[in-house]
Design an enzyme around this catalytic site. Structure first.
Site, PDB file in Angstrom:
ATOM      1  N   ARG A 106      -7.006   0.286  -3.682  1.00  0.00           N
ATOM      2  CA  ARG A 106      -5.704  -0.249  -3.272  1.00  0.00           C
ATOM      3  C   ARG A 106      -5.291  -1.650  -2.839  1.00  0.00           C
ATOM      4  O   ARG A 106      -6.348  -2.659  -2.764  1.00  0.00           O
ATOM      5  CB  ARG A 106      -5.939   0.439  -1.362  1.00  0.00           C
ATOM      6  CG  ARG A 106      -7.594   0.242  -0.829  1.00  0.00           C
ATOM      7  CD  ARG A 106      -8.053   0.656  -0.409  1.00  0.00           C
ATOM      8  NE  ARG A 106      -8.315   2.056  -0.472  1.00  0.00           N
ATOM      9  CZ  ARG A 106      -8.955   2.782   0.049  1.00  0.00           C
ATOM     10  NH1 ARG A 106      -8.578   2.939   1.041  1.00  0.00           N
ATOM     11  NH2 ARG A 106      -8.984   3.666  -0.660  1.00  0.00           N
ATOM     12  N   ARG A 163       0.941  -1.535  -0.215  1.00  0.00           N
ATOM     13  CA  ARG A 163      -0.031   0.069  -0.076  1.00  0.00           C
ATOM     14  C   ARG A 163       0.863   1.388  -0.107  1.00  0.00           C
ATOM     15  O   ARG A 163       1.814   1.880   0.891  1.00  0.00           O
ATOM     16  CB  ARG A 163      -0.665   0.130   0.922  1.00  0.00           C
ATOM     17  CG  ARG A 163      -1.675   1.334   1.875  1.00  0.00           C
ATOM     18  CD  ARG A 163      -3.131   1.400   0.516  1.00  0.00           C
ATOM     19  NE  ARG A 163      -3.030   2.263   1.082  1.00  0.00           N
ATOM     20  CZ  ARG A 163      -4.831   2.834   1.573  1.00  0.00           C
ATOM     21  NH1 ARG A 163      -4.816   1.894   2.069  1.00  0.00           N
ATOM     22  NH2 ARG A 163      -5.128   3.795   1.429  1.00  0.00           N
ATOM     23  N   ASP A 186      -8.111   0.136   8.821  1.00  0.00           N
ATOM     24  CA  ASP A 186      -8.615   1.100   9.620  1.00  0.00           C
ATOM     25  C   ASP A 186      -9.029   0.501  11.400  1.00  0.00           C
ATOM     26  O   ASP A 186     -10.258  -0.654  10.671  1.00  0.00           O
ATOM     27  CB  ASP A 186     -10.220   1.522   8.921  1.00  0.00           C
ATOM     28  CG  ASP A 186     -10.584   2.147   7.780  1.00  0.00           C
ATOM     29  OD1 ASP A 186      -9.162   2.854   7.369  1.00  0.00           O
ATOM     30  OD2 ASP A 186     -11.252   2.096   6.776  1.00  0.00           O
ATOM     31  N   ASP A 237      -6.197  -2.026   3.196  1.00  0.00           N
ATOM     32  CA  ASP A 237      -6.607  -0.798   3.474  1.00  0.00           C
ATOM     33  C   ASP A 237      -7.010  -1.409   5.172  1.00  0.00           C
ATOM     34  O   ASP A 237      -8.033  -2.331   4.940  1.00  0.00           O
ATOM     35  CB  ASP A 237      -8.387  -0.529   3.507  1.00  0.00           C
ATOM     36  CG  ASP A 237      -8.123   1.148   3.421  1.00  0.00           C
ATOM     37  OD1 ASP A 237      -7.594   1.505   4.107  1.00  0.00           O
ATOM     38  OD2 ASP A 237      -9.212   1.291   3.900  1.00  0.00           O
TER      39      ASP A 237
END
Length: 162
Positions: A94, A83, A99, A97
């Site tokens: 992407r 990434r 989060d 990811d």
């Protein structure tokens, strides 16, 4: 030790394999123990819709790391999976990811970290897998994960296995 919930997503390359490998990588983070991992879900791209569907999942971790240190580990894991974060780019394709969705029931408002994730309560692609690993977790200001999920539409999101 606190419970932290992490959302995973990818839509470049072999996204299902990437998300599965990322779950394993999160399970080996120092200061963390994997409590649960959701199935994988295929989700239509959101925000910028002109890109491949995403593969999403969620994990619940038990951690001794403070939230900013956990975020640093998550960002390093993203980089290890190729990434590259571009300044100002949002909702683009992407390789991976990660989060930080929830950190116990804490509200964290730092320049580099907002917990709960600011739009968590509105995003079925995050709530659906999160409900598998932490349905009773509290999204401060919005009730439980299960309750937030019940209030939104989940059309177009399909499980693809574990």
């Amino acid at each position: 030790m606190v419970m932290a919930c992490v959302g995973l997503g990818a839509n470049l390359g072999d996204a299902p394999a990437t998300v599965r490998a990322a779950v394993q990588a999160l399970a080996t983070l120092p200061g963390c123990r994997l409590l649960a991992a959701s199935r994988l879900y295929r989700t239509p791209a959101w925000g910028n819709e002109d890109q491949p569907d995403f593969i999403n999942a969620a994990v619940a971790l038990e951690t001794t790391l403070p939230a900013p240190a956990l975020l640093e580990r998550l960002l390093a894991t993203e980089q290890a999976f190729g990434r590259v974060r571009m300044a100002g780019e949002r909702w683009g394709p992407r390789t991976l990811d990660l989060d930080l969705l929830l950190y116990a029931a804490q509200v964290i408002d730092l320049p580099q970290l907002k917990v709960p994730h600011p739009h968590l309560h509105e995003r079925a692609f995050a709530l659906l897998p999160l409900a598998e690993v932490a349905p009773a977790a509290v999204i401060p200001g919005h009730g439980t994960v299960r309750g937030a999920l019940a209030a939104i539409e989940t059309c177009g999101i399909t499980p693809i296995g574990g």
